[in-house]
Write a protein that holds these residues in place. Structure first.
Motif, PDB file in Angstrom:
ATOM      1  N   GLY A 173       0.876  -1.013  -0.188  1.00  0.00           N
ATOM      2  CA  GLY A 173      -0.179   0.294  -0.285  1.00  0.00           C
ATOM      3  C   GLY A 173       1.138   0.735   0.038  1.00  0.00           C
ATOM      4  N   LEU A 174       2.034   1.097   0.460  1.00  0.00           N
ATOM      5  CA  LEU A 174       2.604   2.665   1.158  1.00  0.00           C
ATOM      6  C   LEU A 174       3.552   2.592  -0.082  1.00  0.00           C
ATOM      7  N   THR A 175       3.827   1.929  -1.270  1.00  0.00           N
ATOM      8  CA  THR A 175       5.179   1.819  -2.566  1.00  0.00           C
ATOM      9  C   THR A 175       3.982   1.963  -3.150  1.00  0.00           C
ATOM     10  N   GLU A 176       2.753   2.031  -3.515  1.00  0.00           N
ATOM     11  CA  GLU A 176       1.980   2.544  -4.496  1.00  0.00           C
ATOM     12  C   GLU A 176       1.261   3.888  -4.478  1.00  0.00           C
ATOM     13  N   ALA A 177       0.449   3.903  -3.026  1.00  0.00           N
ATOM     14  CA  ALA A 177       0.723   5.649  -2.533  1.00  0.00           C
ATOM     15  C   ALA A 177       1.718   6.513  -2.658  1.00  0.00           C
ATOM     16  N   ILE A 178       2.897   5.852  -2.749  1.00  0.00           N
ATOM     17  CA  ILE A 178       4.367   6.574  -3.137  1.00  0.00           C
ATOM     18  C   ILE A 178       4.140   7.025  -4.543  1.00  0.00           C
ATOM     19  N   ALA A 179       3.801   6.258  -5.512  1.00  0.00           N
ATOM     20  CA  ALA A 179       3.892   6.127  -7.099  1.00  0.00           C
ATOM     21  C   ALA A 179       3.166   6.763  -7.307  1.00  0.00           C
ATOM     22  N   ARG A 180       2.345   6.775  -7.048  1.00  0.00           N
ATOM     23  CA  ARG A 180       1.020   7.766  -7.172  1.00  0.00           C
ATOM     24  C   ARG A 180       0.675   9.207  -6.702  1.00  0.00           C
ATOM     25  N   ALA A 181       1.841   9.656  -5.491  1.00  0.00           N
ATOM     26  CA  ALA A 181       1.655  10.958  -5.137  1.00  0.00           C
ATOM     27  C   ALA A 181       2.416  12.150  -5.683  1.00  0.00           C
ATOM     28  N   SER A 182       1.369  12.890  -5.618  1.00  0.00           N
ATOM     29  CA  SER A 182       2.499  14.681  -6.091  1.00  0.00           C
ATOM     30  C   SER A 182       2.447  15.566  -5.133  1.00  0.00           C
ATOM     31  N   ASN A 183       2.900  14.808  -4.043  1.00  0.00           N
ATOM     32  CA  ASN A 183       4.291  15.891  -3.553  1.00  0.00           C
ATOM     33  C   ASN A 183       5.589  16.375  -4.263  1.00  0.00           C
ATOM     34  N   PRO A 184       5.953  17.610  -4.222  1.00  0.00           N
ATOM     35  CA  PRO A 184       6.452  17.600  -5.155  1.00  0.00           C
ATOM     36  C   PRO A 184       7.860  17.112  -4.924  1.00  0.00           C
ATOM     37  N   ILE A 186       8.441  13.795  -3.755  1.00  0.00           N
ATOM     38  CA  ILE A 186       8.224  12.644  -3.506  1.00  0.00           C
ATOM     39  C   ILE A 186       8.335  12.640  -5.369  1.00  0.00           C
ATOM     40  N   ALA A 187       7.506  13.457  -6.065  1.00  0.00           N
ATOM     41  CA  ALA A 187       7.089  13.099  -7.607  1.00  0.00           C
ATOM     42  C   ALA A 187       8.748  13.227  -8.066  1.00  0.00           C
ATOM     43  N   ARG A 188       9.261  13.915  -7.603  1.00  0.00           N
ATOM     44  CA  ARG A 188      10.551  15.007  -7.915  1.00  0.00           C
ATOM     45  C   ARG A 188      12.077  12.898  -8.168  1.00  0.00           C
ATOM     46  N   HIS A 189      11.917  12.583  -7.189  1.00  0.00           N
ATOM     47  CA  HIS A 189      12.711  11.536  -6.265  1.00  0.00           C
ATOM     48  C   HIS A 189      12.459  10.478  -5.943  1.00  0.00           C
ATOM     49  N   ARG A 190      11.208   9.738  -6.603  1.00  0.00           N
ATOM     50  CA  ARG A 190      10.491   8.626  -6.450  1.00  0.00           C
ATOM     51  C   ARG A 190      11.307   7.251  -6.519  1.00  0.00           C
ATOM     52  N   ASP A 191      11.672   7.310  -7.972  1.00  0.00           N
ATOM     53  CA  ASP A 191      13.064   6.100  -8.376  1.00  0.00           C
ATOM     54  C   ASP A 191      13.830   6.320  -6.843  1.00  0.00           C
TER      55      ASP A 191
END
Length: 219
Positions: A173-184, A186-191
């Protein structure tokens, strides 16, 4: 009328081996490895040793002491540094090996978080960790405080990993939430949040903690 059976003297029965603390711990360790920590109870130990539970309290006062003794027995096989020219690498190797040992028994790791282990092998672990920090030039007080921080991180990491293994859906659930997150950020460095192997991350964290201990003065 059937013939009357002749009484059998108890002295003719094979004598039970005498109880000892080491014997109780050996049985507890065998059960831990085969069935897990939750099966290590005073009642089960007594049954395995063909005695009553009350007899065991002479050797181990409670289950917390049993858990501490089992940990110490496991630590007997923990490889110690051979004394290279790189005490930081030796310390990271030692802490990684300690964490890996606890990874195999996450329930024991959770129990150890609430204990104050005091067996000879745990004292050897403390002494070696302290000696390696001092060899790095860390003053005695921050080195001593650092031992607690490093061993606590190792133990809590093993306990957390065991909990994650038991609750894969929460991690998913956490990994899916991070994959969809639009937080700046997180979105920039999610990988990068998912980069690195568990061993790489563990060793990096120990190195970062050691560097912090070496560079931080105590009050």
């Amino acid at each position: 009328m059937p013939p009357r059976r002749s009484p059998v003297s108890r002295r003719d029965r094979p004598a039970k081996p005498p109880l000892s603390r080491d014997g109780v711990v050996a049985v507890a360790l065998r059960i831990l490895r085969a069935e897990g920590l939750d099966k290590v109870t005073m009642r089960r130990l007594a049954a395995e040793l063909d005695t009553g539970p009350s007899s065991l309290y002479v050797y181990l006062r409670n289950m917390a002491e049993v858990h501490g003794a089992v940990l110490d027995a496991l630590l007997a096989d923990l490889p110690m540094p051979s004394g290279s020219d790189d005490p930081k690498a030796d310390l990271v190797d030692l802490l990684s090996a300690y964490t890996a040992l606890l990874y195999e028994h996450p329930s024991l790791a959770r129990s150890v978080l609430a204990l104050w282990p005091s067996g000879p092998n745990y004292l050897r672990l403390i002494d070696t960790t302290l000696g390696l920090l001092v060899a790095l030039g860390v003053p005695p007080r921050p080195a001593a405080w650092g031992v607690d921080a490093l061993l606590q991180y190792a133990t809590s990491t093993a306990a957390e990993q065991g909990t994650r293994d038991e609750n894969d859906s929460d991690w998913d659930g956490l990994t899916e939430a991070i994959a969809r997150a639009s937080n700046p950020f997180i979105a920039r460095h999610r990988d990068e949040l998912f980069s690195g192997t568990p061993d790489e991350k563990l060793r990096w964290t120990f190195t970062a903690l050691i560097n912090g201990i070496a560079g931080t003065e105590t009050p």
